[in-house]
Design a protein around this motif. Sequence first.
Motif, PDB file in Angstrom:
ATOM      1  N   GLN A 571      33.393  31.817  51.083  1.00 21.57           N
ATOM      2  CA  GLN A 571      32.656  30.624  50.920  1.00 21.57           C
ATOM      3  C   GLN A 571      33.588  29.858  49.936  1.00 21.57           C
ATOM      4  N   MET A 572      33.056  28.425  49.873  1.00 22.31           N
ATOM      5  CA  MET A 572      33.910  27.524  48.935  1.00 22.31           C
ATOM      6  C   MET A 572      32.952  26.636  48.212  1.00 22.31           C
ATOM      7  N   TYR A 573      33.357  26.224  46.779  1.00 20.90           N
ATOM      8  CA  TYR A 573      32.717  25.217  45.867  1.00 20.90           C
ATOM      9  C   TYR A 573      34.065  24.437  45.821  1.00 20.90           C
ATOM     10  N   ALA A 574      34.273  23.382  46.679  1.00 21.90           N
ATOM     11  CA  ALA A 574      35.414  22.631  46.421  1.00 21.90           C
ATOM     12  C   ALA A 574      36.605  23.396  46.487  1.00 21.90           C
ATOM     13  N   ASP A 575      37.639  23.726  45.567  1.00 17.03           N
ATOM     14  CA  ASP A 575      38.762  24.593  45.688  1.00 17.03           C
ATOM     15  C   ASP A 575      38.557  25.761  45.074  1.00 17.03           C
ATOM     16  N   ASP A 576      37.038  26.162  44.569  1.00 14.89           N
ATOM     17  CA  ASP A 576      37.013  27.411  44.129  1.00 14.89           C
ATOM     18  C   ASP A 576      36.651  28.249  45.391  1.00 14.89           C
ATOM     19  N   ALA A 577      37.371  29.080  45.666  1.00 18.68           N
ATOM     20  CA  ALA A 577      37.030  30.074  46.951  1.00 18.68           C
ATOM     21  C   ALA A 577      37.127  31.406  46.795  1.00 18.68           C
ATOM     22  N   VAL A 578      36.187  32.107  47.211  1.00 17.52           N
ATOM     23  CA  VAL A 578      36.021  33.709  47.401  1.00 17.52           C
ATOM     24  C   VAL A 578      36.199  34.207  48.783  1.00 17.52           C
ATOM     25  N   ILE A 579      36.906  35.145  48.913  1.00 16.34           N
ATOM     26  CA  ILE A 579      36.557  36.115  50.285  1.00 16.34           C
ATOM     27  C   ILE A 579      36.110  37.501  49.699  1.00 16.34           C
ATOM     28  N   TYR A 580      35.414  38.000  50.578  1.00 16.84           N
ATOM     29  CA  TYR A 580      34.782  39.430  50.237  1.00 16.84           C
ATOM     30  C   TYR A 580      34.666  39.978  51.607  1.00 16.84           C
ATOM     31  N   THR A 581      34.517  41.459  51.485  1.00 13.87           N
ATOM     32  CA  THR A 581      34.340  42.220  52.741  1.00 13.87           C
ATOM     33  C   THR A 581      34.004  43.543  52.231  1.00 13.87           C
ATOM     34  N   GLN A 582      33.192  44.354  53.107  1.00 17.81           N
ATOM     35  CA  GLN A 582      32.706  45.804  52.707  1.00 17.81           C
ATOM     36  C   GLN A 582      33.544  46.679  53.599  1.00 17.81           C
ATOM     37  N   ALA A 583      33.281  48.235  52.998  1.00 18.21           N
ATOM     38  CA  ALA A 583      33.955  49.285  53.769  1.00 18.21           C
ATOM     39  C   ALA A 583      33.562  50.545  53.077  1.00 18.21           C
ATOM     40  N   ASN A 584      33.484  51.732  53.610  1.00 21.94           N
ATOM     41  CA  ASN A 584      33.124  52.925  53.126  1.00 21.94           C
ATOM     42  C   ASN A 584      33.930  53.503  52.107  1.00 21.94           C
ATOM     43  N   SER A 585      35.056  52.974  51.940  1.00 22.31           N
ATOM     44  CA  SER A 585      36.040  53.343  50.856  1.00 22.31           C
ATOM     45  C   SER A 585      36.547  52.068  50.322  1.00 22.31           C
ATOM     46  N   VAL A 586      37.133  52.421  48.931  1.00 20.91           N
ATOM     47  CA  VAL A 586      38.108  51.305  48.206  1.00 20.91           C
ATOM     48  C   VAL A 586      39.239  51.094  48.771  1.00 20.91           C
ATOM     49  N   GLN A 587      39.840  52.108  49.483  1.00 20.33           N
ATOM     50  CA  GLN A 587      41.117  52.167  50.098  1.00 20.33           C
ATOM     51  C   GLN A 587      41.061  51.102  51.378  1.00 20.33           C
ATOM     52  N   GLN A 588      39.855  51.543  52.135  1.00 16.67           N
ATOM     53  CA  GLN A 588      39.798  50.369  53.147  1.00 16.67           C
ATOM     54  C   GLN A 588      39.473  49.029  52.750  1.00 16.67           C
ATOM     55  N   VAL A 589      38.866  48.742  51.867  1.00 15.26           N
ATOM     56  CA  VAL A 589      38.572  47.522  51.356  1.00 15.26           C
ATOM     57  C   VAL A 589      40.013  46.558  50.648  1.00 15.26           C
ATOM     58  N   ALA A 590      40.690  47.493  50.082  1.00 14.77           N
ATOM     59  CA  ALA A 590      41.876  46.907  49.751  1.00 14.77           C
ATOM     60  C   ALA A 590      43.015  46.512  50.752  1.00 14.77           C
ATOM     61  N   LYS A 591      43.026  47.347  51.932  1.00 15.44           N
ATOM     62  CA  LYS A 591      43.582  47.271  53.156  1.00 15.44           C
ATOM     63  C   LYS A 591      43.145  45.815  53.717  1.00 15.44           C
ATOM     64  N   ASP A 592      41.819  45.927  54.205  1.00 19.28           N
ATOM     65  CA  ASP A 592      41.434  44.332  54.763  1.00 19.28           C
ATOM     66  C   ASP A 592      41.809  43.393  54.075  1.00 19.28           C
ATOM     67  N   LEU A 593      41.477  43.410  52.766  1.00 18.29           N
ATOM     68  CA  LEU A 593      41.537  42.252  51.769  1.00 18.29           C
ATOM     69  C   LEU A 593      43.105  41.748  51.779  1.00 18.29           C
ATOM     70  N   THR A 594      43.983  42.815  51.619  1.00 11.67           N
ATOM     71  CA  THR A 594      45.319  42.387  51.605  1.00 11.67           C
ATOM     72  C   THR A 594      45.691  41.882  52.818  1.00 11.67           C
ATOM     73  N   ALA A 595      45.440  42.307  54.000  1.00 14.81           N
ATOM     74  CA  ALA A 595      45.756  41.757  55.400  1.00 14.81           C
ATOM     75  C   ALA A 595      45.066  40.019  55.361  1.00 14.81           C
TER      76      ALA A 595
END
Length: 852
Positions: A571-595
Motif C-alpha cells: 500500500q502507498m501514501y504518495a511516495d511512502d510505500a510499504v510491502i509486507y507478507t506472512q509466513a510460518n518462519s522468519v527465514q521464509q518471510v525474508a526470502k519472499d521479501l528479498t525476491a
Amino acid sequence: MSFTLICLYRPPSAKNIFYEQLQILLKYHTINNKSNEIIVMGDFNVNWDCEKDRKTLKDIMETLNFTQLIEQPTRITRHSKTKIDLVFSNKPKRIIKSYNFISGISDHNFILFSRKLIKSRVKNHFQSSSNRRSFYEFIPRSQRQNVAEALASVNWEPLLCSDDPQFCSSHFTDIVKDVISTYSIRGRQKIKTTSNLPWLNKECKNLMKTRDQLLKQFLKTGLTLDRQRFTSMRNKVTRSLRQAKANFFINIIERAKGNGKLIWQHLNKLLGRHSNKSKNTIELYVNNSIVREPLSIASNLNTFFISSVKEISQRFDSVVCSDNVNDVGQNLFTITHISDTEVAKLITGLKQSKALDVYGINTNFLKEHMDLLVRPTTHVLNMSFKHSIVPTDWKIAAVTPIFKAGVKTDMSNYRPISILPVVSKIAEKWVVKLLTAHLEKSQPSLHPLQFGFRAHHSTDTALCMLVENLKSLLDKSPCVGAVFLDLKKAFDSVNHQILLSRLTQFNISSQALQWFASYLSHRKQCVVLDGVKSPYLDCDTGVPQGSVLGPLLFSLFINNLPEVCPNIFAQMYADDAVIYTQANSVQQVAKDLTAALALMNSWLEDSCLMLNTSKTVCMYFSKRPLNLKQSNIFLDGVELDLAPEFKYLGVILDPTLSFKSHINKVSQVLKFNNRNFNHIRNNLNMKVAKTYFYSMIISHMDYCLTSWSLACPTTLKTIENIYKRSLKLLDKKPTSHHHCHVLKKHKLLNFNNLMKLKRVCLIYKVLHSLAPPPLKQFIRHKESSDRTTRATTRGDLFIPHRRTAFGQNVLSVQGGHLWNSLPQPIRECSTFNLFKAKLKNWLWTNQVCDHV
C-alpha cells in the motif's frame, strides 16, 4: 544569562600543586560550561601588585583568557598594602563595576562587584535578533483604493481579443506587475522597541505612571490619605495588567480559530523561538568554508537541488516511450473550457498566502481584487486549454528552501518548495478537478491502495488498513515481515517521457496529453532568499513540489507499483510505500521479501526511480518479541537495517503493535501543552479555553486514534490520566476534583467514549462509501442467506472470526460490536454530520461516572 561562580582560598603555605589543580579545575569548567562564563573569586594570598609574586597565577589566568578586576589594595595594615583578594572573569564586559570597602571586622576589605543580569521574561515578537534588516515591497493600506481604481481603468480588450495564450498570459502579468510596482513602497522590516511584556498597553503604562507618582507623594508626606490613594491606584494597576494579559492571550487563540499550528506560531514569537535570524538567515558549508551572503547561498542551493536530481537521472539509460494515444472511444479525458463563475470559485478557494511568486503577485492580491481580474483570468485559462499550451510565465518557480532536520549548514538537509505563479494554480486546480472526476468513472483508475492526496482518504484510513491487515495475518501465522520503502527524491526525479507514456493508459485524449507535455517541459526555477533571487536553472525532470497538480501526476506515475509483486501485500501514501507478507518462519518471510524487492527495484529502475538503501528499513511483526539481530532481507546485495520501531505516517510502529512508543510520544506532547494551558488558563474565558482545549489537546489525541487506541488498557492509562488533567484545567479545578463533574457540566465525553466515537464514525464512513474501498473487505454488513434473520434486517455488521485475542483487537471486531449495539435510528442517519451528532449525544447520555 547563567554563569559559574568559583570561590576558593589559597593558604600562604600552599605549594605549586595548588596552581596545577587550579588549572585543571578551570579547564574542566571552561569545556563543560554551557554558558561559557566563569567568575573566580577568593583570598589567593598572592600580591597582585608584585610581579614576581603573581607571575605563576597570572600566566595560568591569561592562558585561559581570565581578567583580574580588583584595582585597589584589599588588605591594609600599618606596615603594608597588598592586593590579595582577587576576582577573575573570562567575560569582564559583563562586570559593571567593582567596589572595595573597609569592613572594620577583619584586616581584609569587603569586596563587592556588580554583574549584568539581563534576561527578558518574554521576548517581544517584534524584536529582531539580527542587525541586518532586508528590504521588502508592500502596498500600504492608504493605496489599496487607488490599486482597485487602477485595475478598474485597465483596458483588457487587447488581451480578450487575442487568441495567443503566450501573449495573453504575459500581457496579464505585465499589467498586474505594473499596478503593484506603481503603488508599492519599499521599506525595511519594522523593529518596535516596545516593552518586554507585549500585553502592556498605553492605558496600563499611564496607570503605572500615576501609581509611581502617588508613591513618591506618600513617601514624601507620609500622610494616611496619600497612602490610601497609592494603594487604590496600585490595585487598579494590578487589575488592569491582569485584564490586558487575559485579552492578549484571548486574541492570540481567537485569531487562530482553532488552528494549533497558528497558535504555536504566535506562542513561538512570544517566547522568542524561531526568530527572524533562525528563520530567514541560512549559513551553508560550501567548499570547506561557511557562506553567509544571500545571493551565494541561493545560487548554491539552486545548483544543489538541480544537480542532485541530475545525478539520479544520469544513472539510467535514455528512455524511449511510444505514444499510443487513443482518441477513439468514449469517456476520454479532455480539458474543457472554464467559466467566470468557476474561476471565481477557485480563486475563493485559494489559501490566504503572502508568499510572492517570481512576479511579485500572491493569492491575497488576487482574492482581494477578484471581481476586477476574474474576466481576463478566465480568458487566459481558456486560451491555454484551447491550444494545449501552458504559457512560459506559468512555468517559472520561486523555490523556498525549507529546513528538514540535522545540521543546518548541510545543503542536503533542505527541501525545495516551489511557489508557482498564482494564475497557474487556478489552472492546476481546474485540471485536477476534471481529472479526478474522470478517474472515478473510468477504468483503469487510481490504485485502490493509493491513499495519498485523494478524497475520503487520509493517513488515518491508511494506517487503519495496515494495522487491520497485519493483525489479520498474524492471527493466522506467527510472523509478518514488512519493508518500508524510501524513494530518493521521488517527486523531483519523475521522468517526463515515462509519465506521459503512462498517462495514456488512463484514457487521456491527445489534446489533454499535449497540455500535460507543455506543462512539464521547459520549466525553470530560482531560489529566493531574503528577497534575493538566484540565477534561473532548467528543470528537466520531476513534478514541482508545492503544486496542486504534481501529487496527482506522481500518483499516476507509480500507480502500478503494488501490482509488481502480486503475492506480496503493498500500500502507498504518495511516495511512502510499504510491502509486507506472512509466513510460518522468519527465514521464509525474508526470502519472499528479498525476491519481492528485486522485482520492485527492477520496476523502479525502469521508471528511473531509485530506492534509498540507507533509509529503506524492515521490521518483523509478531504477537511476541522475536529478538532478532539481523534482517536477512537484501536489496542489491545490501542487507537492510532491522528497525526496532518505525514512524509511519506520523505514528510509531513497533514489532508487537503495542504502540507504547507512540503513546509515550503523544503523552509528552500533551503534558507540554497542559503546562502551557495551566500557565495561561486564568487569563482565558471559557470560550477561548475550549478553543485551546480542542486545538492543542484533543487534536493530538485524535490523530490516528482508531489505530493506536487498540493498545492494551494499561498502556492507554497514561493518555487517559493526562486527558483527565486537561479537563480539570479547562474548568479551573484542582487535581483532587473528580473529572466526571467536568464532563457532566460541559457535556464532554470521557476517554473511553472518545475512542468509541472515533471508531464508529470511521465505520459509518466505510459503509457509506466515504472511506477507501479496501476497508470494506473488513467492515461489511452481514450477508443475507436463504432465510432472513433479525441481524440482517437490523443491518448488523459481520464480525470476522479471529482465533487469538491479539487478532480480535482490531477495528472490524471491536468497532463491529459497537456498531451492532447502536440504536437503529442512529445507524439510519442519512448524513455523516447528523450521525456524529446523534452518536455523540447517545454516548454522553449513557456515560457512566467512574467516581468511587
